[in-house]
Design an enzyme around this catalytic site. Structure first.
Site, PDB file in Angstrom:
ATOM      1  N   TYR A  86       1.008  33.360  61.122  1.00 21.10           N
ATOM      2  CA  TYR A  86       0.287  32.537  62.103  1.00 21.10           C
ATOM      3  C   TYR A  86      -0.786  31.708  61.409  1.00 21.10           C
ATOM      4  CZ  TYR A  86      -1.738  30.942  66.437  1.00 21.10           C
ATOM      5  OH  TYR A  86      -2.165  30.131  67.454  1.00 21.10           O
ATOM      6  N   PHE A  91      10.920   2.428  78.511  1.00 23.33           N
ATOM      7  CA  PHE A  91      12.202   2.244  77.826  1.00 23.33           C
ATOM      8  C   PHE A  91      12.948   3.553  77.615  1.00 23.33           C
ATOM      9  CE2 PHE A  91      10.841   3.756  73.666  1.00 23.33           C
ATOM     10  CZ  PHE A  91       9.475   3.613  73.741  1.00 23.33           C
ATOM     11  N   ASP A 102      -1.253   3.505  59.898  1.00 20.82           N
ATOM     12  CA  ASP A 102      -0.068   4.198  60.392  1.00 20.82           C
ATOM     13  C   ASP A 102       0.908   4.197  59.222  1.00 20.82           C
ATOM     14  OD1 ASP A 102       2.314   5.039  61.454  1.00 20.82           O
ATOM     15  OD2 ASP A 102       2.085   3.963  63.346  1.00 20.82           O
ATOM     16  N   PHE A 118       2.745  -0.594  68.134  1.00 21.24           N
ATOM     17  CA  PHE A 118       3.848   0.346  68.214  1.00 21.24           C
ATOM     18  C   PHE A 118       3.671   1.110  69.512  1.00 21.24           C
ATOM     19  CE2 PHE A 118       6.120   4.319  67.615  1.00 21.24           C
ATOM     20  CZ  PHE A 118       7.373   3.798  67.335  1.00 21.24           C
ATOM     21  N   THR A 119       4.791   1.415  70.181  1.00 16.00           N
ATOM     22  CA  THR A 119       4.749   1.951  71.544  1.00 16.00           C
ATOM     23  C   THR A 119       3.771   3.125  71.722  1.00 16.00           C
ATOM     24  OG1 THR A 119       6.677   3.259  70.929  1.00 16.00           O
ATOM     25  CG2 THR A 119       7.086   1.205  72.114  1.00 16.00           C
ATOM     26  N   ARG A 136      14.579  -3.405  72.027  1.00 15.08           N
ATOM     27  CA  ARG A 136      13.197  -3.660  71.638  1.00 15.08           C
ATOM     28  C   ARG A 136      12.853  -5.043  72.172  1.00 15.08           C
ATOM     29  NH1 ARG A 136      10.992   0.714  71.717  1.00 15.08           N
ATOM     30  NH2 ARG A 136      10.669   1.991  69.901  1.00 15.08           N
ATOM     31  N   LYS A 159      10.266  10.090  59.685  1.00 13.29           N
ATOM     32  CA  LYS A 159      10.786   8.855  59.073  1.00 13.29           C
ATOM     33  C   LYS A 159      10.822   9.043  57.545  1.00 13.29           C
ATOM     34  CE  LYS A 159       9.956   7.697  63.388  1.00 13.29           C
ATOM     35  NZ  LYS A 159       8.805   6.992  63.868  1.00 13.29           N
TER      36      LYS A 159
HETATM   37  C1  LIG Z   1       7.846   7.021  65.038  1.00  8.82           C
HETATM   38  C2  LIG Z   1       6.569   6.336  64.865  1.00  8.82           C
HETATM   39  C3  LIG Z   1       5.395   6.794  65.473  1.00  8.82           C
HETATM   40  C4  LIG Z   1       5.382   7.973  66.424  1.00  8.82           C
HETATM   41  O1  LIG Z   1       5.756   9.150  65.791  1.00  8.82           O
HETATM   42  P1  LIG Z   1       6.593  10.312  66.554  1.00  8.82           P
HETATM   43  O2  LIG Z   1       6.873  11.280  65.456  1.00  8.82           O
HETATM   44  O3  LIG Z   1       7.809   9.693  67.135  1.00  8.82           O
HETATM   45  O4  LIG Z   1       5.692  10.890  67.587  1.00  8.82           O
HETATM   46  C5  LIG Z   1       4.236   6.097  65.231  1.00  8.82           C
HETATM   47  N1  LIG Z   1       4.205   5.006  64.450  1.00  8.82           N
HETATM   48  C6  LIG Z   1       5.303   4.534  63.848  1.00  8.82           C
HETATM   49  C7  LIG Z   1       5.225   3.309  62.981  1.00  8.82           C
HETATM   50  C8  LIG Z   1       6.527   5.173  64.046  1.00  8.82           C
HETATM   51  O5  LIG Z   1       7.631   4.684  63.460  1.00  8.82           O
END
Ligand SMILES: *Cc1c(COP(=O)(O)O)cnc(C)c1O
Length: 462
Positions: free
Chosen positions: A77, A454, A220, A129-130, A387, A263
């Protein structure tokens, strides 16, 4: 000996050790599936998809080195060994001292937005970004797009369309005051612009500008190694630098960063927040206990953190990133042969179809990109995503659709998953749909959720 230059192809720097069978379906079956899914590819069952290019998020194939690491999960843990391995690699490769793991990227976005933003603040960013923008808005900020104008033009071949326009940023700082800007939010490559990178020169300029006004600069870094690859290939002075060195240099200009490990890190789940500021770190470490789990696991299993730690080592290997981006480029070049309208230059993680040009007879209110992505699925079982106007959502003030300049279909490449033959099948399907594009009539939205519509909106064919 002939002096003729013979074409030399490249291939992936790995071979396949385990396979996952995929279901072959016919057009009639897929027609039924897409109707049941309300023409939203997010609502399709994965087993009904032949080639899944919905996203590259968490859909990667891990290496044997990563899988071996999964067996070494320390599922304590508190104080898991894998947490420390991961932290060591975050320090080593990103060069940032403090770190908190999270279950994925948006959890880190949630925390940093809550920590830094006050009601009425402004967050400038290089396009949105969303999930990033949503968390900034939920924390009380207004998001302001300060990307260069070129980014909004799909045909413009500027090599660094992810750059921030320093003039737009400075104008905003002068207009609202530096105190109202807790940080500038910079991403690279910019997903919504078509996977477009920023240059090191631009980053340095933005760094100097933020220092001048005493504004923080956050990164980011979800796709940072792809950005590093483009800097190496396109920017003067970087051709002989390693991806690792470029990544480290990029990170050196930021006060902190967040990452979706799904990613670049080539895992199936995970994320983290890293900062140079001890106070921000302490707040995040405390907040993670509320939302994610103890600060030494952040909603992850020990084995997940080990796979992430090892993924960091693999993501900076030049041959890996070259093969990834090479596959995207191969796909783009094949589609070009059929005159399919695309976003240029080709991005780091995906090929984007320009739905406005593909379907010029459809008004944006008829959801051209959503219609196109649904047609491609029916044609071949290839799944992409919208998109465009659906992803853009509604303006929180007016409640009206936001009408983005870019109305795109994204075909995203999971890392190390598909072969060139899969790409050929996909290309031929898109070409077929392009050939019959006049038959496409558009869609009507019949269900709309409140947030990130979306993902769950439903449509009917007109
Ligand atoms: C995927 C992504 C996010 C969000 O991350 P999640 O792991 O899907 O929550 C944020 N910024 C960018 C540029 C992304 O590609």
């Amino acid at each position: 000996m002939s002096k003729k230059v013979i074409k030399r192809s490249w291939a992936e720097p790995f071979k396949i050790k385990m396979v996952e069978p995929i279901k072959m379906t016919n057009r009639g079956y897929r027609d039924k599936c897409v109707k049941e899914a309300g023409h939203n590819t997010f609502l399709l069952k994965s087993e009904d998809v032949y080639i899944d290019l919905l996203t590259d998020s968490g859909t990667n194939a891990m290496s044997d080195y990563q899988w071996a690491g999964m067996m070494l999960g320390d599922e304590a843990y508190a104080g898991s060994k894998n947490f420390y391995n991961l932290w060591d690699n975050v320090k080593k490769y990103y060069g940032i001292p403090y770190f908190v793991p999270t279950h994925q990227g948006r959890a880190a976005e949630h925390m940093i937005s809550k920590i830094m933003i006050k009601q009425g603040d402004y967050i400038p960013g290089n396009m949105y970004f969303t999930t990033t923008r949503l968390h900034q808005e939920l924390a009380g900020a207004t998001f302001i797009d300060v990307i260069i104008d070129e980014a909004h033009d799909p045909q413009n071949t500027h090599p660094f369309k992810g750059n921030i326009d320093p003039q737009k940023l400075e104008d905003l700082i002068k207009k609202v005051g530096a105190k109202k800007i807790p940080y500038v939010s910079m991403a690279g490559p910019v997903n919504m612009a078509g996977g477009q990178p920023f240059s090191m020169a631009n980053l340095k300029e933005i760094y100097n500008l933020t220092k001048k006004y005493n504004v923080k600069l956050w990164f980011d870094a979800t796709r940072a190694t792809e950005n590093a690859y483009f800097i190496k290939m396109r920017e003067k002075g970087y051709a002989n630098k390693t991806i690792a060195a470029i990544l480290k240099e990029m990170c050196s200009y930021f006060d902190g960063l967040w990452v979706s490990a799904k990613k670049d890190l080539m895992v199936n789940i995970g994320g983290f927040l890293a900062t140079r500021n001890k106070k921000v770190y302490e707040e995040a470490r405390n907040m993670v206990v509320v939302y994610e789990g103890l600060h030494t696991y952040g909603g992850l299993a020990g084995r997940d953190m080990e796979a992430m730690a090892r993924g960091i080592e693999e993501m900076v290997m030049f041959d890996n990133i070259k093969a990834r981006i090479g596959q995207v480029e191969y796909c783009g070049k094949q589609l070009e042969k059929y005159n399919v309208p695309l976003v240029y230059p080709f991005g780091g993680h995906a090929i984007f179809l320009d739905a406005k040009k593909f379907l010029p007879h459809l008004k944006q209110d008829l959801f051209p990109a959503q219609s196109l992505v649904s047609e491609i699925y029916v044609d071949s079982g290839v799944r992409g995503m919208e998109r465009g106007i659906v992803s853009s959502g509604r303006d929180p003030q007016t409640g009206k659709h936001r009408y983005p300049k870019l109305e795109l279909v994204r075909l995203t490449f999971p890392r190390r998953v598909y072969t060139q033959a899969h790409i050929d099948v996909m290309v031929e399907s898109v070409a077929q749909v392009f050939d019959e594009r006049k038959k496409i009539k558009g869609l009507k939205m019949v269900y709309e959720p409140k947030y990130l519509r979306f993902f769950q909106a439903r449509f009917k064919k007109l």
